[in-house]
Enzyme design. Structure first.
Site, PDB file in Angstrom:
ATOM      1  N   SER A 194      -9.856  -0.168   7.292  1.00 23.42           N
ATOM      2  CA  SER A 194      -9.317  -0.009   5.935  1.00 23.42           C
ATOM      3  C   SER A 194      -8.699  -1.256   5.337  1.00 23.42           C
ATOM      4  O   SER A 194      -8.389  -1.279   4.150  1.00 23.42           O
ATOM      5  CB  SER A 194      -8.284   1.126   5.918  1.00 23.42           C
ATOM      6  OG  SER A 194      -8.924   2.374   6.075  1.00 23.42           O
TER       7      SER A 194
ATOM      8  N   SER B 288      -9.586   2.073   3.076  1.00 21.97           N
ATOM      9  CA  SER B 288      -8.731   2.771   2.125  1.00 21.97           C
ATOM     10  C   SER B 288      -7.741   1.852   1.395  1.00 21.97           C
ATOM     11  O   SER B 288      -7.078   2.290   0.453  1.00 21.97           O
ATOM     12  CB  SER B 288      -7.940   3.853   2.855  1.00 21.97           C
ATOM     13  OG  SER B 288      -7.088   3.284   3.831  1.00 21.97           O
TER      14      SER B 288
ATOM     15  N   LYS C  41       0.842  -1.194   0.000  1.00 18.12           N
ATOM     16  CA  LYS C  41       0.000   0.000   0.000  1.00 18.12           C
ATOM     17  C   LYS C  41       0.880   1.247   0.000  1.00 18.12           C
ATOM     18  O   LYS C  41       1.908   1.291   0.683  1.00 18.12           O
ATOM     19  CB  LYS C  41      -0.908  -0.025   1.224  1.00 18.12           C
ATOM     20  CG  LYS C  41      -1.956   1.082   1.257  1.00 18.12           C
ATOM     21  CD  LYS C  41      -2.857   0.911   2.478  1.00 18.12           C
ATOM     22  CE  LYS C  41      -3.896   2.007   2.589  1.00 18.12           C
ATOM     23  NZ  LYS C  41      -4.773   1.827   3.778  1.00 18.12           N
TER      24      LYS C  41
END
Length: 605
Positions: free
Chosen positions: A282, A258, A183
């Site tokens: 997330s 996210s 990420k």
């Protein structure tokens, strides 16, 4: 009572064959397993040695051709390798149950990490070939999914270096040759790290995040950086400053957020696994939306050094993968104390995967004696009927495995969402003050210093980030600190107490991950409050600092192929091992689901 369940009852208890174990000698290369790798398990009533002797093919410290076949303790007549459905891999502290090559028992989820590692160590494929396969698939599907912000230019070089080590019979790590995505709010020294924000566009940090460094040391090949809502602030990945990621199950829908880029990349098989971060759900919500496994560890279990801080008391680094076994392997690699992060735990890191039994070794009632509690406040009004139906089916399945499932009320549960949206923005308003255009990142032109600050932040930050900075700054202001921030901290304490009480009476708590399955791109773009409500079932776990595992439990209506829904399992602090053991058995015994791969994903690796 549950005819739809297809449990394996051929080996309900190995104690039925006690006479076999004494007849087997214990080769020296298995002694490490007998003493440390296989802790006592309730399903192995006569101890460790029998299981290890029959499920260990080789030590896995060197390629297969370097092993002495005479040392293999498995009698050919009994063909225990295929009967037991698992082997043990050992290398640099990695002991894990791996699905045998080519095995496909009832099409249950299998370990991509073990499959790749097996191919590399047996020289079926080189690390370079595996990396090329994944990169080819990535480039083929990326125009549709848009899960990556950056694809590494050094992935093939890293794979070639691993092949060189294997050619020289050098030791390799437990993730040897495994392509993993990261990420983009985790620092990588050799790739841009933007946090999904224009204010850090093109920024390359001089160091790796601790979790990233540990992956490299374990032999992983980093494929690139995945998309996210800007600085982790969002639940759909629509908040990225660069692109909108699509859900591989239905390209018109969001992958969640996210960590939506990481979840979509795993679901689209662009990588074997991915790192994500979880501040209020997330990792877990994208895992549910994309039909993959997501693990949010206990706060402090994994070092946060090198993570772009959003809310420092809530941020956690975790992982997404296609099976519970893969998340267990990744957690063992990433977890542990780090002197660079004062909040990291000093607790020893167990080999989580070592306790995950193959399905054939479990009894017909592996959850017998365990208590599961469904959080009452998560299955009421506002939850989609299709989601509720699948959660109820999952609860019935857990009961069929021998557990007791009851409803549990957490009186302060509904207070968690408003408390979270005071505390997280308050911490964000402080953490994001460092992005001022002076030391790094985007800098706008200004006539003087204050003007430059304002222009840089105004042009560099997106709408949602600005909104949360304003909310957080307001909550911390002198006139409102007591009314908002202090009271939210008090609510956080009450939530922690409620979880503690519930987990004293239950082994694991259950809930949906979100009120709905994946929603349409743009559906909530102009409704921030509607987006926030979707976090109702996840934020409390962060406020309490507890671990949670999300496992796919079925498909609900929507799209051409159905939409995935995940089951959230919540445990006591640092009890990831329990969650992984139970999640693994749940995953492997779940009645067969038609996980039809969407058309964008039809290419095989």
């Amino acid at each position: 009572m549950f005819p739809h369940l297809r449990l394996s009852g051929s080996l309900p208890c190995l104690a039925a064959m006690p006479s076999i174990a004494p007849a087997m000698p214990t080769p020296s290369h298995l002694r490490f397993f007998l003493t440390s790798a296989c802790p006592p398990h309730p399903f192995l009533s006569f101890g460790k040695s029998f299981f290890v002797r029959y499920c260990t093919r080789i030590g896995y410290t060197k390629p297969y051709q370097d092993q002495d076949p005479k040392q293999c303790p498995i009698p050919s007549k009994m063909q225990m390798e295929s009967s037991f459905g698992g082997i043990v891999c050992k290398s640099r502290g990695c002991q894990t149950l791996c699905q045998p090559p080519g095995a496909n028992v009832q099409q249950r989820p299998v370990s991509e990490i073990c499959r790749i590692r097996d191919d590399v160590l047996q020289r079926k494929k080189s690390a370079v070939q595996i990396t090329e396969d994944y990169l080819s698939r990535l480039h083929e599907t990326e125009p549709h999914v848009k899960s990556f912000l950056y694809v590494s230019e050094k992935a093939l070089e890293e794979a070639a270096e691993l092949d060189r080590k294997l050619g020289n019979n050098e030791e390799v790590g437990p993730l040897a040759g495994v392509p993993i995505a990261v990420k983009d709010n985790l620092c990588t020294h050799d790739m841009p790290s933007t946090g999904g924000s224009r204010i850090l566009e093109g920024y390359r940090p001089p160091y790796d995040a601790t979790a990233v460094r540990k992956l490299r040391e374990a032999g992983a090949v980093l494929l690139g950086k995945t998309n996210l809502d800007e600085f982790g602030m969002g639940s759909s990945t629509e908040g990225s400053a660069f692109q909108v990621t699509s859900n591989p199950w239905d390209l018109s829908r969001v992958p969640g957020g996210s960590s939506g880029g990481s979840a979509a990349a795993v679901a689209a098989r662009q990588c074997a696994a991915a790192l994500g971060t979880d501040t209020g759900g997330s990792i877990r919500q994208p895992a549910s939306f994309c039909g993959v496994v997501g693990l949010k560890p206990t706060y402090g279990r994994v070092s946060r050094f090198g993570l772009m801080a959003y809310a420092s008391s809530l941020d956690v680094i975790g992982c997404l993968a296609s099976s519970v076994l893969d998340t267990a392997i990744l957690l063992s690699v990433m977890a542990g104390e780090d002197k660079s992060d004062a909040t990291s735990s000093k607790k020893d890191v167990p080999t989580y995967a070592a306790s995950l039994l193959p399905l054939n070794l479990a009894s017909s009632k592996p959850f017998e004696g365990l208590k599961f509690g469904i959080i009452l406040e998560t299955i009421g009004e506002g939850v989609n009927d299709g989601v509720l139906s699948l959660i109820r089916d999952a609860a019935l399945h857990i009961e069929a495995l021998g557990a007791t499932v009851t409803e549990v009320s957490l009186p302060t549960f509904s207070k968690g969402l408003p408390a979270y949206y005071v505390l997280a923005p308050a911490e964000a308003s402080s953490n994001l003050a460092r992005y001022d255009g002076v030391r790094f990142g985007f800098r706008a032109d200004g006539d003087e210093l204050v003007s430059m600050y304002g222009q840089s932040r105004g042009q560099g930050f997106g709408l949602e980030v600005k909104r949360r900075i304003l909310m957080g700054t307001y909550a911390l202001s002198a006139g409102y600190y007591e009314a908002f921030y202090r009271r939210s901290q008090q609510v956080r304490t009450l939530i922690q107490k409620d979880f503690r009480t519930a987990l004293e009476e239950n082994d694991v708590l259950l809930s949906p991950v979100a009120p709905t399955a994946a929603f349409k791109i743009g559906e909530k773009a102009n409704d921030p409050l509607g987006m926030y409500v979707g976090d109702l079932m996840t934020v409390n776990v962060n406020l309490a600092g507890l671990p949670a595992l999300v496992v796919p439990c079925g498909l609900t209506e929507g799209g051409r192929h159905g939409l995935p829904v995940g089951l959230q399992m919540i445990g006591n602090a640092f009890e990831e091992g329990k969650l992984l053991r139970l999640g693994h058995l749940f995953e492997q015994t779940l009645p067969k689901i038609n996980w039809t791969i969407p058309s964008v994903m039809d290419t095989k690796i």
